[in-house]
Design a protein around this motif. Structure first.
Motif, PDB file in Angstrom:
ATOM      1  N   LEU A   1       0.827  -1.203   0.000  1.00 15.20           N
ATOM      2  CA  LEU A   1       0.000   0.000   0.000  1.00 15.20           C
ATOM      3  C   LEU A   1       0.866   1.260   0.000  1.00 15.20           C
ATOM      4  O   LEU A   1       0.506   2.261  -0.633  1.00 15.20           O
ATOM      5  N   THR A   2       2.028   1.226   0.665  1.00 14.81           N
ATOM      6  CA  THR A   2       2.955   2.363   0.638  1.00 14.81           C
ATOM      7  C   THR A   2       3.448   2.612  -0.782  1.00 14.81           C
ATOM      8  O   THR A   2       3.528   3.760  -1.248  1.00 14.81           O
ATOM      9  N   MET A   3       3.777   1.534  -1.480  1.00  8.98           N
ATOM     10  CA  MET A   3       4.219   1.647  -2.868  1.00  8.98           C
ATOM     11  C   MET A   3       3.140   2.270  -3.735  1.00  8.98           C
ATOM     12  O   MET A   3       3.406   3.162  -4.546  1.00  8.98           O
ATOM     13  N   THR A   4       1.905   1.820  -3.565  1.00  7.12           N
ATOM     14  CA  THR A   4       0.805   2.325  -4.383  1.00  7.12           C
ATOM     15  C   THR A   4       0.546   3.808  -4.112  1.00  7.12           C
ATOM     16  O   THR A   4       0.376   4.602  -5.044  1.00  7.12           O
ATOM     17  N   VAL A   5       0.519   4.184  -2.835  1.00  2.74           N
ATOM     18  CA  VAL A   5       0.299   5.589  -2.474  1.00  2.74           C
ATOM     19  C   VAL A   5       1.440   6.455  -2.992  1.00  2.74           C
ATOM     20  O   VAL A   5       1.218   7.576  -3.483  1.00  2.74           O
ATOM     21  N   ALA A   6       2.688   5.953  -2.903  1.00  4.04           N
ATOM     22  CA  ALA A   6       3.845   6.715  -3.381  1.00  4.04           C
ATOM     23  C   ALA A   6       3.734   7.000  -4.874  1.00  4.04           C
ATOM     24  O   ALA A   6       4.026   8.119  -5.337  1.00  4.04           O
ATOM     25  N   LEU A   7       3.304   6.013  -5.644  1.00  2.93           N
ATOM     26  CA  LEU A   7       3.129   6.227  -7.083  1.00  2.93           C
ATOM     27  C   LEU A   7       2.021   7.237  -7.356  1.00  2.93           C
ATOM     28  O   LEU A   7       2.140   8.078  -8.249  1.00  2.93           O
ATOM     29  N   TRP A   8       0.928   7.159  -6.596  1.00  2.22           N
ATOM     30  CA  TRP A   8      -0.180   8.102  -6.771  1.00  2.22           C
ATOM     31  C   TRP A   8       0.275   9.533  -6.481  1.00  2.22           C
ATOM     32  O   TRP A   8      -0.016  10.461  -7.249  1.00  2.22           O
ATOM     33  N   VAL A   9       1.009   9.711  -5.386  1.00  3.00           N
ATOM     34  CA  VAL A   9       1.502  11.049  -5.028  1.00  3.00           C
ATOM     35  C   VAL A   9       2.448  11.569  -6.103  1.00  3.00           C
ATOM     36  O   VAL A   9       2.365  12.736  -6.518  1.00  3.00           O
ATOM     37  N   ALA A  10       3.354  10.693  -6.582  1.00  7.03           N
ATOM     38  CA  ALA A  10       4.302  11.104  -7.621  1.00  7.03           C
ATOM     39  C   ALA A  10       3.575  11.481  -8.908  1.00  7.03           C
ATOM     40  O   ALA A  10       3.960  12.443  -9.590  1.00  7.03           O
ATOM     41  N   MET A  11       2.516  10.769  -9.224  1.00  6.27           N
ATOM     42  CA  MET A  11       1.748  11.061 -10.431  1.00  6.27           C
ATOM     43  C   MET A  11       1.044  12.410 -10.317  1.00  6.27           C
ATOM     44  O   MET A  11       1.081  13.227 -11.252  1.00  6.27           O
ATOM     45  N   VAL A  12       0.429  12.673  -9.164  1.00  3.19           N
ATOM     46  CA  VAL A  12      -0.317  13.918  -8.976  1.00  3.19           C
ATOM     47  C   VAL A  12       0.610  15.118  -8.920  1.00  3.19           C
ATOM     48  O   VAL A  12       0.432  16.109  -9.637  1.00  3.19           O
ATOM     49  N   TYR A  13       1.639  15.046  -8.056  1.00  2.78           N
ATOM     50  CA  TYR A  13       2.527  16.192  -7.884  1.00  2.78           C
ATOM     51  C   TYR A  13       3.486  16.364  -9.050  1.00  2.78           C
ATOM     52  O   TYR A  13       4.029  17.447  -9.260  1.00  2.78           O
ATOM     53  N   GLY A  14       3.682  15.284  -9.807  1.00  2.00           N
ATOM     54  CA  GLY A  14       4.506  15.392 -10.994  1.00  2.00           C
ATOM     55  C   GLY A  14       3.755  15.959 -12.173  1.00  2.00           C
ATOM     56  O   GLY A  14       4.344  16.269 -13.219  1.00  2.00           O
ATOM     57  N   GLY A  15       2.433  16.099 -12.018  1.00  2.00           N
ATOM     58  CA  GLY A  15       1.611  16.675 -13.072  1.00  2.00           C
ATOM     59  C   GLY A  15       1.587  15.850 -14.336  1.00  2.00           C
ATOM     60  O   GLY A  15       1.548  16.404 -15.451  1.00  2.00           O
ATOM     61  N   LEU A  16       1.594  14.532 -14.201  1.00  2.00           N
ATOM     62  CA  LEU A  16       1.572  13.677 -15.383  1.00  2.00           C
ATOM     63  C   LEU A  16       0.265  13.885 -16.154  1.00  2.00           C
ATOM     64  O   LEU A  16      -0.818  13.968 -15.547  1.00  2.00           O
ATOM     65  N   PRO A  17       0.325  13.957 -17.469  1.00  2.00           N
ATOM     66  CA  PRO A  17      -0.873  14.243 -18.290  1.00  2.00           C
ATOM     67  C   PRO A  17      -1.761  13.013 -18.479  1.00  2.00           C
ATOM     68  O   PRO A  17      -1.750  12.391 -19.541  1.00  2.00           O
ATOM     69  N   VAL A  18      -2.533  12.668 -17.456  1.00  2.00           N
ATOM     70  CA  VAL A  18      -3.416  11.504 -17.534  1.00  2.00           C
ATOM     71  C   VAL A  18      -4.549  11.792 -18.521  1.00  2.00           C
ATOM     72  O   VAL A  18      -5.248  12.803 -18.373  1.00  2.00           O
ATOM     73  N   PRO A  19      -4.752  10.947 -19.529  1.00  2.00           N
ATOM     74  CA  PRO A  19      -5.805  11.198 -20.531  1.00  2.00           C
ATOM     75  C   PRO A  19      -7.198  11.199 -19.902  1.00  2.00           C
ATOM     76  O   PRO A  19      -7.442  10.523 -18.899  1.00  2.00           O
ATOM     77  N   GLU A  20      -8.087  11.970 -20.497  1.00  2.77           N
ATOM     78  CA  GLU A  20      -9.467  12.049 -20.020  1.00  2.77           C
ATOM     79  C   GLU A  20     -10.369  11.156 -20.866  1.00  2.77           C
ATOM     80  O   GLU A  20     -10.126  10.956 -22.067  1.00  2.77           O
ATOM     81  N   LEU A  21     -11.397  10.607 -20.232  1.00  2.00           N
ATOM     82  CA  LEU A  21     -12.388   9.803 -20.933  1.00  2.00           C
ATOM     83  C   LEU A  21     -13.478  10.719 -21.476  1.00  2.00           C
ATOM     84  O   LEU A  21     -14.025  11.544 -20.746  1.00  2.00           O
ATOM     85  N   SER A  22     -13.778  10.604 -22.769  1.00  2.00           N
ATOM     86  CA  SER A  22     -14.822  11.414 -23.390  1.00  2.00           C
ATOM     87  C   SER A  22     -15.553  10.564 -24.415  1.00  2.00           C
ATOM     88  O   SER A  22     -15.183   9.416 -24.679  1.00  2.00           O
ATOM     89  N   ILE A  23     -16.602  11.128 -24.989  1.00  2.00           N
ATOM     90  CA  ILE A  23     -17.370  10.402 -26.008  1.00  2.00           C
ATOM     91  C   ILE A  23     -16.471  10.031 -27.184  1.00  2.00           C
ATOM     92  O   ILE A  23     -16.555   8.928 -27.735  1.00  2.00           O
ATOM     93  N   SER A  24     -15.572  10.933 -27.559  1.00  2.00           N
ATOM     94  CA  SER A  24     -14.699  10.672 -28.706  1.00  2.00           C
ATOM     95  C   SER A  24     -13.686   9.572 -28.403  1.00  2.00           C
ATOM     96  O   SER A  24     -13.467   8.672 -29.215  1.00  2.00           O
ATOM     97  N   THR A  25     -13.051   9.605 -27.214  1.00  7.92           N
ATOM     98  CA  THR A  25     -12.060   8.580 -26.876  1.00  7.92           C
ATOM     99  C   THR A  25     -12.715   7.237 -26.565  1.00  7.92           C
ATOM    100  O   THR A  25     -12.080   6.197 -26.703  1.00  7.92           O
ATOM    101  N   LEU A  26     -13.980   7.276 -26.145  1.00  4.50           N
ATOM    102  CA  LEU A  26     -14.680   6.036 -25.808  1.00  4.50           C
ATOM    103  C   LEU A  26     -14.838   5.130 -27.023  1.00  4.50           C
ATOM    104  O   LEU A  26     -14.799   3.905 -26.914  1.00  4.50           O
ATOM    105  N   GLY A  27     -14.980   5.731 -28.180  1.00  2.07           N
ATOM    106  CA  GLY A  27     -15.220   4.938 -29.382  1.00  2.07           C
ATOM    107  C   GLY A  27     -13.975   4.633 -30.192  1.00  2.07           C
ATOM    108  O   GLY A  27     -14.067   4.092 -31.301  1.00  2.07           O
ATOM    109  N   ILE A  28     -12.794   4.981 -29.654  1.00  2.00           N
ATOM    110  CA  ILE A  28     -11.552   4.779 -30.395  1.00  2.00           C
ATOM    111  C   ILE A  28     -10.719   3.685 -29.739  1.00  2.00           C
ATOM    112  O   ILE A  28     -10.454   3.740 -28.532  1.00  2.00           O
TER     113      ILE A  28
END
Length: 484
Positions: free
Chosen positions: A196-223
């Motif tokens: 769980l420490t490993m998982t939380v550490a990755l989550w914190v690094a992802m958020v504070y690192g500002g990684l560009p996580v893709p968003e789900l939309s109608i257009s991406t849903l069908g691709i």
């Protein structure tokens, strides 16, 4: 990253809403004696506190699946987020909760025996074979994968994959034959904290690192964003690839271990449904990190394709890249701990299944060795095969088992006069998935997609009509969620 946070929020709300609906439909009795209280034997039937049961169940089910499966599933794009959320709440949570509670109500028996009770002895025999094959394959996958990661980390020639495999197998043997509170109950809280420490550490690094996580939309849903969209259509490939973290038949093989340790039925929702939701959050984090760390979904696909789909390499790259060398080592240890703590209980479950089949008591150490040693010899032989092939067959076998479990739960609810739709809908969907997959997949029959989809729908419709006929014959018409 908005989609990511919304999905995690839905998972948490789903535990307190849909999980409660499952509990009400089942109809718990907190005063009913559990197998741990009535059949305590100091080996498998051992009362454990809720927090320890939760951690053991979570580590049992959270092997490589929600990590490797989420990394591979991210290759299809943000649609993976949708499957993780809906799969976890509507399919996986229902599957895990009812399989665990039915085992609790049936002396902690393996789910194969419960299948025989509700679907008949012929299907029980099929389930015995299917489950035993799955458990041995899980045990094999979950010592080969960690051995590969550890061999890569050690950087020394003599600490090879073979040496690490033997070391892990020795641990597996001990955890399989010793009483559950001697190894599993003692070390799992530590393993759980690391994971769980490993998982939380990755989550914190992802958020504070500002990684560009893709968003789900109608257009991406069908691709279909997979690098080989013609060969790997999102349906049914995505739903087989992300199993743990959405719905997984392997979980039903693990639930009886903890069903033999619960102190009362009120613990079931947090231990069974709650661990499934927690695993869904883990899968969400790994899917989001995978889609963003390499620069985008296309870049993830290129990385995976150049490495023949080896998710272990992606995991190692992500951990060291986001957390540095020291943090990366901690994260990789967590990634190693997760499958090891599923592999050992896979072999333990296989031993208990064989004990049920042969009606062989397990108090005596020699009886446990009699069943365990041949399993480990077979597993080592399987480990010499190509890892990618083992993983693909494991994934399909896993989801096929989940489908049968959901149909068993449906049969139970019909016979008990309870709301069966909660299990029937995911059972129909997963039936379509597993039938379509084995007809389409390269390791299956490689048939045309249209024909395969038609066969999947036809089988689902046939089973639905049979279900309605069975209900009509029994004279049961159930519509109320609170009907007990």
């Amino acid at each position: 990253m908005i989609t990511f946070f919304i999905c995690v929020g839905v998972l948490i709300v789903g535990y307190y809403s849909y999980g409660l609906i499952c509990e009400r439909i089942f109809g718990i009795d907190r005063n009913r004696p559990t197998p741990a209280m009535e059949m305590a034997d100091g080996v498998d039937y051992v009362p454990l506190p809720r927090w320890k049961s939760f951690l053991i169940q979570f580590l049992n089910i959270a092997g490589l699946g929600p990590i490797f499966g989420a990394v591979a599933g991210a290759m299809w794009g943000p649609v993976a987020f949708l499957w993780i959320v809906l799969g976890t709440l509507i399919a996986g949570g229902v599957h895990d909760y009812f399989s665990g509670m039915l085992s609790l109500r049936n002396q902690g028996k393996s789910f194969t025996e419960i299948t025989g009770k509700y679907l008949g002895r012929p299907l029980m025999q099929v389930m015995r074979v299917l489950t035993l094959v799955l458990l041995i394959m899980v045990g094999t996958v979950f010592f080969v994968g960690p051995a590969q990661i550890l061999a890569g980390l050690s950087g020394t020639g003599w600490m090879s994959v073979t040496v690490w495999s033997i070391i892990i197998l020795c641990y597996y043997l001990l955890s399989t034959i010793l009483p559950i509170d001697k190894v599993i109950g003692r070390f799992y809280p530590i393993f759980g904290a690391v994971f769980l420490t490993m998982t939380v550490a990755l989550w914190v690094a992802m958020v504070y690192g500002g990684l560009p996580v893709p968003e789900l939309s109608i257009s991406t849903l069908g691709i279909n964003q997979h690098i080989h969209p013609e060969k790997f259509p999102a349906f049914p490939m995505l739903f087989i690839t992300i199993a743990c973290g959405a719905v997984s038949g392997f979980h039903a093989t693990q639930s009886p271990l903890i069903a033999r340790c619960l102190q009362h039925e009120g613990q079931g929702r947090s231990v069974f449904y709650g661990t499934m939701v927690t695993e869904g959050v883990v899968a969400m984090i790994w899917a989001a990190v995978s889609m963003s760390f390499f620069g985008g979904i296309r870049e993830l696909n290129v990385f995976m394709d150049e490495r023949s789909g080896n998710a272990a390499m992606a995991v190692n790259e992500i951990c060291t890249g986001l957390l540095g060398r020291l943090g990366g080592i901690l994260a990789v240890i967590g990634v190693v701990v997760a499958p090891v703590t599923s592999g050992d209980t896979a072999f333990r479950s296989a031993r208990l299944l064989l004990a049920d089949i042969f009606n062989l008591g397990q108090r005596a150490l020699k009886n446990r060795l009699l069943l365990a040693v041949p399993m480990f010899c077979l597993a080592y032989g399987i480990s010499l095969m190509d890892f990618g092939v083992i993983w693909r067959y494991f994934a399909w076998t896993n989801q096929t088992l989940a489908t049968v479990v959901l149909w068993t739960v449906t049969a139970y609810l019909i016979n008990a006069g309870k709301n069966y739709w909660i299990a029937l809908i995911p059972a129909l969907f997963m039936t379509n998935v597993v039938v379509s997959y084995i007809l389409i997949a390269p390791e299956g029959l490689s048939l045309p997609h249209g024909f395969s989809y038609s066969c999947g729908i036809a089988v689902g419709v046939g089973l639905l009509l049979y279900t309605f006929w069975y209900i009509y014959r029994k004279g049961k018409y159930v519509v109320s969620v609170d009907n007990r």
